[in-house]
Design a protein around this motif. Structure first.
Motif, mmCIF file in Angstrom:
data_model
loop_
_atom_site.group_PDB
_atom_site.id
_atom_site.type_symbol
_atom_site.label_atom_id
_atom_site.label_comp_id
_atom_site.label_asym_id
_atom_site.label_seq_id
_atom_site.Cartn_x
_atom_site.Cartn_y
_atom_site.Cartn_z
ATOM 1 N N UNK A 126 99.939 49.242 39.659
ATOM 2 C CA UNK A 126 100.297 47.934 40.204
ATOM 3 C C UNK A 126 101.148 48.110 41.452
ATOM 4 N N UNK A 127 100.711 47.478 42.521
ATOM 5 C CA UNK A 127 101.516 47.505 43.747
ATOM 6 C C UNK A 127 102.421 46.279 43.738
ATOM 7 N N UNK A 128 103.722 46.529 43.675
ATOM 8 C CA UNK A 128 104.691 45.446 43.764
ATOM 9 C C UNK A 128 105.143 45.362 45.224
ATOM 10 N N UNK A 129 104.735 44.301 45.898
ATOM 11 C CA UNK A 129 105.097 44.121 47.304
ATOM 12 C C UNK A 129 106.513 43.562 47.362
ATOM 13 N N UNK A 130 107.437 44.374 47.858
ATOM 14 C CA UNK A 130 108.851 43.961 47.845
ATOM 15 C C UNK A 130 109.135 43.116 49.092
ATOM 16 N N UNK A 131 109.231 41.816 48.859
ATOM 17 C CA UNK A 131 109.253 40.845 49.965
ATOM 18 C C UNK A 131 110.657 40.350 50.304
ATOM 19 N N UNK A 132 111.669 41.026 49.773
ATOM 20 C CA UNK A 132 113.051 40.623 50.076
ATOM 21 C C UNK A 132 113.259 40.536 51.586
ATOM 22 N N UNK A 133 113.959 39.528 52.007
ATOM 23 C CA UNK A 133 114.305 39.203 53.409
ATOM 24 C C UNK A 133 113.120 38.672 54.224
ATOM 25 N N UNK A 134 111.917 38.710 53.690
ATOM 26 C CA UNK A 134 110.760 38.270 54.477
ATOM 27 C C UNK A 134 110.330 36.857 54.094
ATOM 28 N N UNK A 135 109.835 36.111 55.062
ATOM 29 C CA UNK A 135 109.496 34.715 54.830
ATOM 30 C C UNK A 135 108.125 34.528 54.177
ATOM 31 N N UNK A 136 107.887 33.319 53.723
ATOM 32 C CA UNK A 136 106.629 32.978 53.067
ATOM 33 C C UNK A 136 105.413 33.250 53.946
ATOM 34 N N UNK A 137 105.571 33.080 55.260
ATOM 35 C CA UNK A 137 104.416 33.302 56.143
ATOM 36 C C UNK A 137 103.901 34.738 55.981
#
Ligand SMILES: *Cc1c(COP(=O)(O)O)cnc(C)c1O
Length: 235
Positions: free
Chosen positions: A34-45
């Motif tokens: 499973x690839x967990x995309x770590x989206x901390x600090x990044x916006x919804x776009x």
């Protein structure tokens, strides 16, 4: 520039391919990791671009930020992962928000999560135990010996499911430097599961700099931020 949508989609495709290749090298199928995309600090776009390429698992490290970003409607099949240190007073909102908490790092936190889970979720808290394999003082997590000693207590908690183990390898010059830590975590998991079969076999290990090595050594989840979203925004 690295945060524009097109680049995120391209980055994500590259990561998917590399993970698939590493999975095959370790005798497994791409879907086993499973690839967990770590989206901390990044916006919804940016996140939407990753969703567009098929990623469905996202990681955050702060409860407050995650609650603001992810309180709206969720894509079908979306799973949210808490990867950062979890303060005990944030246990309740974390349980409301996250499908899996990778960073359960003490018996006290585990007890609290178990106590709140029935009320908050009407079910169990799903956790990984964070292990400090390197022994670095700055790192959270159970010492390997403490996991073994605490496991009976953890598995006896009524509303806690221990799905596996998690590690943050020490920062290093090369991906190869992390390999011994991944090997050690896997060996620990095998030893613990030989005694207590209720413990899950998930291994959350590997980040942008070393995820391929982690998969070669048996990672079932990799937590990848920069390789997908580019450099983090200062928070
Ligand atoms: C930020 C973070 C990641 C992702 O790190 P990258 O090096 O950007 O891939 C993974 N795990 C944890 C616990 C993190 O805090």
């Amino acid at each position: 520039m690295t945060e524009s949508g097109v680049v995120v989609a391209e980055n994500a495709r590259t990561v998917l391919e590399r993970c698939a290749d590493a999975a095959r090298r370790s005798g497994r199928e791409p879907n086993d990791v499973t690839i967990v995309a770590v989206s901390k600090t990044h916006p919804m776009a940016a996140i939407r671009e990753a969703l567009g390429v098929g990623l469905r698992d996202f990681g955050e490290n702060r409860v407050q930020e995650a609650a603001e970003k992810w309180s709206g409607e969720r894509a079908a099949g979306l799973r949210l992962h808490m990867v950062g240190r979890l303060q005990r007073n944030k246990a309740r909102p974390a349980l409301e928000l996250f499908d899996l908490i990778h960073s359960c790092d003490s018996v006290e936190l585990a007890e609290r999560l178990s106590r709140l889970a029935g009320e908050v979720r009407g079910g169990c808290a799903e956790v990984l135990l964070e292990v400090n394999v390197s022994g670095e003082a700055s790192k959270a997590g159970f010492a390997p010996r403490d996991v073994a000693e605490s496991l009976d207590r953890l598995l006896a908690l009524p509303d806690l499911r221990v799905r596996g183990l998690m590690i943050i390898a020490p920062a290093a010059e090369s991906p190869e430097a992390a390999r011994p830590y991944f090997v050690a975590l896997r060996a620990l998991s095998d030893r613990l599961r030989a005694k207590r079969t209720e413990m899950g076999g998930e291994l959350s290990m590997g980040m942008t700099d070393d995820y391929e090595v982690a998969i070669e050594e048996g990672a079932t989840m990799v937590r990848i931020g920069r390789a997908i979203f580019g450099v983090r925004r200062p928070g």
